[in-house]
Motif scaffolding. Structure first.
Motif, PDB file in Angstrom:
ATOM      1  N   ILE A 119      10.045   7.916   2.714  1.00 26.94           N
ATOM      2  CA  ILE A 119       9.823   8.015   1.273  1.00 26.94           C
ATOM      3  C   ILE A 119       8.405   8.518   1.057  1.00 26.94           C
ATOM      4  CG2 ILE A 119       9.616   6.681  -0.867  1.00 26.94           C
ATOM      5  CD1 ILE A 119      11.740   4.770   0.415  1.00 26.94           C
ATOM      6  N   LEU A 120       8.251   9.527   0.208  1.00 24.59           N
ATOM      7  CA  LEU A 120       6.942  10.111  -0.084  1.00 24.59           C
ATOM      8  C   LEU A 120       6.542   9.756  -1.510  1.00 24.59           C
ATOM      9  CD1 LEU A 120       4.548  12.057   0.476  1.00 24.59           C
ATOM     10  CD2 LEU A 120       6.052  13.915  -0.293  1.00 24.59           C
ATOM     11  N   LYS A 121       5.356   9.185  -1.643  1.00 26.03           N
ATOM     12  CA  LYS A 121       4.785   8.885  -2.958  1.00 26.03           C
ATOM     13  C   LYS A 121       3.491   9.678  -3.096  1.00 26.03           C
ATOM     14  CE  LYS A 121       7.706   5.707  -4.325  1.00 26.03           C
ATOM     15  NZ  LYS A 121       8.544   5.868  -5.502  1.00 26.03           N
ATOM     16  N   THR A 122       3.500  10.668  -3.998  1.00 21.88           N
ATOM     17  CA  THR A 122       2.300  11.457  -4.260  1.00 21.88           C
ATOM     18  C   THR A 122       1.523  10.823  -5.420  1.00 21.88           C
ATOM     19  OG1 THR A 122       3.555  12.937  -5.695  1.00 21.88           O
ATOM     20  CG2 THR A 122       3.292  13.616  -3.386  1.00 21.88           C
ATOM     21  N   SER A 123       0.329  11.315  -5.665  1.00 22.60           N
ATOM     22  CA  SER A 123      -0.559  10.748  -6.694  1.00 22.60           C
ATOM     23  C   SER A 123      -0.726   9.244  -6.488  1.00 22.60           C
ATOM     24  CB  SER A 123      -0.032  11.055  -8.099  1.00 22.60           C
ATOM     25  OG  SER A 123       0.034  12.445  -8.315  1.00 22.60           O
ATOM     26  N   THR A 124      -0.781   8.840  -5.229  1.00 22.29           N
ATOM     27  CA  THR A 124      -0.865   7.426  -4.885  1.00 22.29           C
ATOM     28  C   THR A 124      -2.038   7.217  -3.934  1.00 22.29           C
ATOM     29  OG1 THR A 124       1.547   7.283  -5.108  1.00 22.29           O
ATOM     30  CG2 THR A 124       0.460   5.456  -4.016  1.00 22.29           C
ATOM     31  N   ARG A 125      -3.197   7.045  -4.512  1.00 26.22           N
ATOM     32  CA  ARG A 125      -4.419   6.839  -3.723  1.00 26.22           C
ATOM     33  C   ARG A 125      -4.558   5.349  -3.407  1.00 26.22           C
ATOM     34  NH1 ARG A 125      -9.327   9.348  -2.808  1.00 26.22           N
ATOM     35  NH2 ARG A 125     -11.099   7.949  -2.621  1.00 26.22           N
ATOM     36  N   VAL A 126      -4.622   5.028  -2.133  1.00 29.17           N
ATOM     37  CA  VAL A 126      -4.809   3.639  -1.720  1.00 29.17           C
ATOM     38  C   VAL A 126      -6.251   3.248  -2.026  1.00 29.17           C
ATOM     39  CG1 VAL A 126      -4.826   2.049   0.250  1.00 29.17           C
ATOM     40  CG2 VAL A 126      -3.040   3.806   0.068  1.00 29.17           C
ATOM     41  N   ILE A 127      -6.409   2.153  -2.763  1.00 28.04           N
ATOM     42  CA  ILE A 127      -7.754   1.702  -3.153  1.00 28.04           C
ATOM     43  C   ILE A 127      -8.099   0.328  -2.582  1.00 28.04           C
ATOM     44  CG2 ILE A 127      -7.875   3.121  -5.232  1.00 28.04           C
ATOM     45  CD1 ILE A 127      -7.122   0.558  -6.829  1.00 28.04           C
ATOM     46  N   ALA A 128      -7.109  -0.344  -2.006  1.00 28.47           N
ATOM     47  CA  ALA A 128      -7.369  -1.651  -1.398  1.00 28.47           C
ATOM     48  C   ALA A 128      -6.228  -1.981  -0.449  1.00 28.47           C
ATOM     49  CB  ALA A 128      -7.481  -2.735  -2.463  1.00 28.47           C
ATOM     50  N   MET A 129      -6.564  -2.755   0.569  1.00 31.66           N
ATOM     51  CA  MET A 129      -5.518  -3.246   1.466  1.00 31.66           C
ATOM     52  C   MET A 129      -5.996  -4.531   2.124  1.00 31.66           C
ATOM     53  SD  MET A 129      -5.694  -0.428   4.562  1.00 31.66           S
ATOM     54  CE  MET A 129      -4.655  -1.283   5.715  1.00 31.66           C
ATOM     55  N   ASN A 130      -5.034  -5.394   2.418  1.00 31.03           N
ATOM     56  CA  ASN A 130      -5.352  -6.617   3.134  1.00 31.03           C
ATOM     57  C   ASN A 130      -4.100  -7.098   3.856  1.00 31.03           C
ATOM     58  OD1 ASN A 130      -3.863  -8.556   1.395  1.00 31.03           O
ATOM     59  ND2 ASN A 130      -5.322  -7.854  -0.129  1.00 31.03           N
ATOM     60  N   ARG A 131      -4.294  -8.030   4.762  1.00 32.64           N
ATOM     61  CA  ARG A 131      -3.180  -8.522   5.579  1.00 32.64           C
ATOM     62  C   ARG A 131      -3.065 -10.030   5.418  1.00 32.64           C
ATOM     63  NH1 ARG A 131      -2.724  -8.656  12.022  1.00 32.64           N
ATOM     64  NH2 ARG A 131      -0.475  -8.787  12.175  1.00 32.64           N
ATOM     65  N   THR A 132      -1.843 -10.471   5.125  1.00 32.34           N
ATOM     66  CA  THR A 132      -1.549 -11.885   4.994  1.00 32.34           C
ATOM     67  C   THR A 132      -0.231 -12.159   5.706  1.00 32.34           C
ATOM     68  OG1 THR A 132      -2.581 -11.855   2.803  1.00 32.34           O
ATOM     69  CG2 THR A 132      -1.259 -13.793   3.352  1.00 32.34           C
ATOM     70  N   ASN A 133      -0.233 -13.153   6.583  1.00 34.59           N
ATOM     71  CA  ASN A 133       0.996 -13.528   7.293  1.00 34.59           C
ATOM     72  C   ASN A 133       1.702 -12.332   7.942  1.00 34.59           C
ATOM     73  OD1 ASN A 133       0.622 -16.219   6.537  1.00 34.59           O
ATOM     74  ND2 ASN A 133       1.702 -15.891   4.604  1.00 34.59           N
ATOM     75  N   ARG A 134       0.935 -11.501   8.626  1.00 36.65           N
ATOM     76  CA  ARG A 134       1.452 -10.351   9.387  1.00 36.65           C
ATOM     77  C   ARG A 134       2.013  -9.224   8.523  1.00 36.65           C
ATOM     78  NH1 ARG A 134       4.479 -13.274  14.472  1.00 36.65           N
ATOM     79  NH2 ARG A 134       2.649 -14.408  15.176  1.00 36.65           N
ATOM     80  N   ILE A 135       1.783  -9.273   7.230  1.00 34.89           N
ATOM     81  CA  ILE A 135       2.243  -8.208   6.331  1.00 34.89           C
ATOM     82  C   ILE A 135       1.025  -7.617   5.630  1.00 34.89           C
ATOM     83  CG2 ILE A 135       3.623  -7.649   4.271  1.00 34.89           C
ATOM     84  CD1 ILE A 135       5.344  -8.339   6.684  1.00 34.89           C
ATOM     85  N   TRP A 136       0.973  -6.282   5.641  1.00 37.79           N
ATOM     86  CA  TRP A 136      -0.101  -5.557   4.964  1.00 37.79           C
ATOM     87  C   TRP A 136       0.281  -5.301   3.515  1.00 37.79           C
ATOM     88  CZ3 TRP A 136      -4.776  -4.720   6.926  1.00 37.79           C
ATOM     89  CH2 TRP A 136      -4.942  -4.797   8.310  1.00 37.79           C
TER      90      TRP A 136
END
Length: 169
Positions: A119-136
Motif C-alpha cells: 500500500i502506497l501513501k503519498t503526501s505522508t511525511r513521518v514526523i514522529a515514531m516510537n515503539r511500544t510492546n514490539r510495535i512501532w
C-alpha cells in the motif's frame, strides 16, 4: 495532530517503509512478495518527484532483479561508470547499463510493489515514531500507522535515527 487524536488501523502492518525511492520501493516489493502486509509512506505527493539526483543501473542488476523497465524510463545507454572519490582518486567500472529517467523509474517500481500488494501513501511525511510492546507507531499530520518492523529508506538523513535518538550523526 496530537498523538491521542491519531486513529490507527486495528491490525498493525508487518512492515512500514519510510520513503518511496528505489531502496524503499524495492524493499516494499520484496516484503509484499513474501506475503508481508506492507505500507510505504512517501512525503511527496507524487512518487519520483521532485527528482533529487541521477540514477544509473547496470544491465547485470536489471537482469538479477528481474526488472522489466519501460522504455520511457530508460535514458541513454552507458558503457560503465567512473567513481571519483573526495581525495581525487577514481576507479572505473566497465559494466554496461542505463542512465535512468529517475521519476519514471521510481513510478515503475511503485506500480511493481503495489502489484504485489504493498500500500502506497503519498503526501505522508513521518514526523514522529516510537515503539511500544514490539510495535512501532509512525505518525504523520494526516495518518497514524502501526507496524511490527520499519525500514527507513528516507535517504541520507535517516529520519528514524533522529526520532528514536539513535546515532544522530
Amino acid at each position: 495532530m496530537e498523538e491521542s487524536q491519531i486513529v490507527y488501523d486495528s491490525k498493525p502492518y508487518d512492515v512500514a517503509i519510510i520513503g518511496a525511492g528505489p531502496a524503499g520501493l524495492s524493499a516494499a516489493y520484496t516484503t509484499a512478495n513474501a506475503g508481508l502486509r506492507t505500507i510505504i509512506l512517501e512525503e511527496h505527493p507524487k512518487v519520483g518527484q521532485p527528482v533529487h539526483c541521477g540514477e544509473g543501473l547496470s544491465q547485470v542488476a536489471i537482469n538479477r532483479m528481474k526488472l522489466n523497465i519501460p522504455k520511457e524510463a530508460l535514458g541513454f545507454k552507458v558503457k560503465g561508470i567512473r567513481i571519483i572519490f573526495p581525495d581525487g582518486t577514481s576507479t572505473l567500472f566497465r559494466e554496461e547499463g542505463y542512465d535512468l529517467n529517475k521519476d519514471l523509474f521510481e513510478q515503475y517500481l511503485a506500480v511493481r510493489a503495489q502489484g504485489e500488494g504493498a500500500i502506497l501513501k503519498t503526501s505522508t511525511r513521518v514526523i514522529a515514531m516510537n515503539r511500544t510492546n514490539r510495535i512501532w507507531s509512525l505518525n504523520s499530520p494526516s495518518l497514524g500507522v502501526r507496524a511490527k518492523a520499519v525500514v527507513d529508506a528516507s535517504g541520507y538523513q535517516g529520519l528514524s535515527s533522529k526520532y528514536v535518538k539513535l546515532n544522530t550523526k
